[in-house]
Design a protein around this motif. Sequence first.
Motif, short mmCIF file in Angstrom:
data_model
loop_
_atom_site.label_atom_id
_atom_site.label_comp_id
_atom_site.label_asym_id
_atom_site.label_seq_id
_atom_site.Cartn_x
_atom_site.Cartn_y
_atom_site.Cartn_z
N VAL A 1 33.95 31.61 37.14
CA VAL A 1 35.26 31.50 36.50
C VAL A 1 36.13 32.64 36.97
CG1 VAL A 1 34.39 30.27 34.47
CG2 VAL A 1 34.45 32.77 34.46
N ILE A 2 37.42 32.36 37.00
CA ILE A 2 38.39 33.33 37.51
C ILE A 2 39.30 33.77 36.36
CG2 ILE A 2 40.23 33.68 39.18
CD1 ILE A 2 38.35 32.38 40.94
N ALA A 3 39.58 35.05 36.33
CA ALA A 3 40.45 35.59 35.28
C ALA A 3 41.80 34.88 35.27
CB ALA A 3 40.65 37.09 35.48
N ASN A 4 42.27 34.56 34.07
CA ASN A 4 43.58 33.93 33.84
C ASN A 4 43.65 32.50 34.36
OD1 ASN A 4 44.57 36.38 32.71
ND2 ASN A 4 44.98 37.15 34.77
N SER A 5 42.50 31.88 34.64
CA SER A 5 42.46 30.46 35.01
C SER A 5 41.77 29.69 33.89
CB SER A 5 41.70 30.26 36.33
OG SER A 5 42.39 30.87 37.40
N PRO A 6 42.46 28.70 33.27
CA PRO A 6 41.88 27.97 32.13
C PRO A 6 40.58 27.28 32.50
CG PRO A 6 44.24 27.51 32.34
CD PRO A 6 43.84 28.26 33.57
N VAL A 7 39.65 27.27 31.54
CA VAL A 7 38.34 26.66 31.76
C VAL A 7 38.14 25.44 30.88
CG1 VAL A 7 35.84 27.04 31.56
CG2 VAL A 7 37.31 28.84 32.49
N VAL A 8 38.61 25.51 29.63
CA VAL A 8 38.37 24.42 28.69
C VAL A 8 39.52 24.35 27.69
CG1 VAL A 8 37.04 25.91 27.14
CG2 VAL A 8 36.65 23.45 27.09
N ALA A 9 39.71 23.16 27.12
CA ALA A 9 40.75 22.95 26.12
C ALA A 9 40.17 23.06 24.72
CB ALA A 9 41.42 21.59 26.31
N LEU A 10 40.91 23.70 23.83
CA LEU A 10 40.53 23.81 22.42
C LEU A 10 41.68 23.25 21.58
CD1 LEU A 10 38.73 24.86 20.11
CD2 LEU A 10 39.92 27.05 20.31
N ILE A 11 41.38 22.20 20.81
CA ILE A 11 42.39 21.57 19.95
C ILE A 11 42.36 22.24 18.59
CG2 ILE A 11 43.10 19.42 18.86
CD1 ILE A 11 41.85 17.93 21.20
N ASP A 12 43.48 22.82 18.20
CA ASP A 12 43.59 23.50 16.91
C ASP A 12 43.51 22.46 15.80
OD1 ASP A 12 44.21 24.95 14.68
OD2 ASP A 12 46.03 25.87 15.50
N GLU A 13 42.46 22.54 14.98
CA GLU A 13 42.24 21.51 13.96
C GLU A 13 43.24 21.61 12.80
OE1 GLU A 13 38.47 21.72 12.10
OE2 GLU A 13 38.81 23.67 11.15
#
Length: 295
Positions: free
Chosen positions: A173-185
């Motif tokens: 993984v690279i710094a400041n590159s998105p890896v996964v999405a998180l949906i705010d419940e």
Amino acid sequence: MFKRYMITLLFVVAALCVMYSEYQTYVDNPWTRDGQVRAYVIQVTPRVTGQIVSINVKDNSRVEKGDVIFEIDPSLYETNFHKAIASNKQAAALVNKAKNELNRAVNLEKLTPGAQSELALNNLQNAVESADANALLAKAQMDEAQLNLAYTKVTAPTDGYITNFNASIGSQVIANSPVVALIDENSFWVEGFFKETDLSNVDVNNKAQVTLLMHDKQLLNGEVQSIGYGISKTDGSTGNALLPNVNPSFEWIRLAQRIPVKIKLKNVPDNIQLRVGMTASIKIQKQHVTNSSSN
């Protein structure tokens, strides 16, 4: 024959009354099937670069704020932190040395006036200030190294649902590159697109009723939270050869634009799990119109 005409007339009148009633209901309570469930989607982004060595969640799972989603190899950042600690101690020692030399020169000057030149004393004072600055820099570098070490554990910034997690142990993984999405419940809402002609007298806090396509037997209650102030234009946008795009239209037809209306749901039943992108039908109740008619 007359009786047949009367029956037909009664059916026509009844049909007209029903049509008028439905029209008034639609005017007072605008409705659209063009609605979608929305929520804030947070892009979980690591702050440091490295290889994933541990994954603590599964795709499409729920997490709580502060839960560790995955961990990046900390070995390099531990080494950098230890180096920073050593540099900080060395800088502190140099500060003490510079202060001791200055104090010795000042005391010697007090005992034997003229033993130390003014230039020498100024240089020793400058050496103390320089050592202090280097110590502050070393302390900042140590704090930065400590932060980078902590950043190897990527945590959930809020309660929500992990989705589209395709990384695995060993992935880089690279710094400041998105890896996964998180949906705010805690951020779900329904956005409906209403014709501009239907939004007359629609205000914030008007009650709304929402039906999800996935749960079409259950009626959800909500209220208008906000009404969009603008939509993107189509005519005049640049097309091929830098020429403007102009959609063909007819003078006798005026198409109503659709304006986004944000609906906040209330008391969603436990058996309904909202998901981003779900289709919804929305009906708004113009409360003030009803009140004015009752008066």
